[in-house]
Design a protein around this motif. Sequence first.
Motif, PDB file in Angstrom:
ATOM      1  N   THR A 215       0.817  -1.225   0.000  1.00  0.00           N
ATOM      2  CA  THR A 215       0.000   0.000   0.000  1.00  0.00           C
ATOM      3  C   THR A 215       0.843   1.264   0.000  1.00  0.00           C
ATOM      4  OG1 THR A 215      -0.134  -0.047   2.422  1.00  0.00           O
ATOM      5  CG2 THR A 215      -1.881  -1.172   1.204  1.00  0.00           C
ATOM      6  N   ASP A 217       3.381   4.003  -1.615  1.00  0.00           N
ATOM      7  CA  ASP A 217       3.826   4.478  -2.923  1.00  0.00           C
ATOM      8  C   ASP A 217       5.331   4.703  -2.889  1.00  0.00           C
ATOM      9  OD1 ASP A 217       4.244   6.866  -1.546  1.00  0.00           O
ATOM     10  OD2 ASP A 217       2.405   7.800  -2.295  1.00  0.00           O
ATOM     11  N   ASP A 219       7.104   7.385  -2.987  1.00  0.00           N
ATOM     12  CA  ASP A 219       7.533   8.454  -2.080  1.00  0.00           C
ATOM     13  C   ASP A 219       7.601   7.945  -0.641  1.00  0.00           C
ATOM     14  OD1 ASP A 219       7.686  10.881  -3.840  1.00  0.00           O
ATOM     15  OD2 ASP A 219       5.637  10.289  -4.264  1.00  0.00           O
TER      16      ASP A 219
END
Length: 368
Positions: A215, A217, A219
Amino acid sequence: MNKGCRRAVLFVSTRILTNLNRHGNYLTKHRKKSLQNAEKNLCKTLKKIQLFHCMKEYKSRVVDIVLARKLEAKGAVLIKGPKWCGKTTSALQQAKSILRMDNPLEKDQNLYLSKLNPQRLLNGNTPRLIDEWQIAPTLWDTIRFEVDQRGEKGQFILTGSAVPPDTKEITHSGTGRFSWITMRPMSLYESGESSGEVSLKDLFDGKLEVDGENTLDIDGLAFLVCRGGWPQSVGLKTCAALQQALDYYDAVVKSDISRVDGVARNPERVKRIMRSYARNQGSQAAYTVIARDISDNGVMSVNEDTVLSYTEALRKIFVIEDMPAWNPKLRSKSVIRTTDTRYYVDPSIATASLGIGPDDLINDLRTF
């Protein structure tokens, strides 16, 4: 709130209410009101103690189960690992008493007792935690002897963030009395940032149906690499969380690497060696390669022996943890690799050494 804090709050609150009930009939109305106000103020103070002075909500670690099993099997267990990875906090979950060898108020006294009457330092409910035991290496043999005399399991937990500078004071290996655990910073599963749906154990056990969803990303992953698994950084705001790894790196460079064995080391040279080690992380770079990399990328020149000396010091404080060459078959005489793979114990040390943050990793995905 941990059990010790709950007991303290319950004890103090009970005493207040008991005194109010016992003496209420003999108190003036004004006096009773004053005591009731005092009770309210104390309750507020207890809440602050609960929030700021008691151990914050403990996140379970993989080592918890391992420690419990080893305490059932041996008289003493040594937990070793880098500073700030949570050794003492985890040990406290199972210890019944503690001796903090690095307590500034008692350090000199404890060092004196460790030579004059070391058994006195071992008195206390068991398992007794001896925190930063390496400050007084003579305790090792004393604990080994005490384990023999008591003849019981689970007597002592030792924690240490460095190898003792002088092992000459240790005359026995501890075989048969001690068990060892290496502890590292938190994994993403331990910090609550991974669901653990995909299990390495299941993979090695041959489980065919493996399924999971990430879950995070890119970043978020870059941030976690730079933040690392330091327990004190988990849950902090972005800037504060990232600062923890930078502060850890600064402490290693300026003091820890020299304090480990009393040898003064050039901080600038430490920085350059750690930076080169970070650039070669995940590779089988020889010390000659690291020395040449430093010479090619700066004004400072170092040789292979210097690199070896500095990296050994970093290894003694558990900053570096290389991966040994792997042998796929137990009885095979050959190995796939002949040189260890270079790694820091936590990826945030590498990013701190390179002076980069999450944005830098995003802008250089190949390095990421």
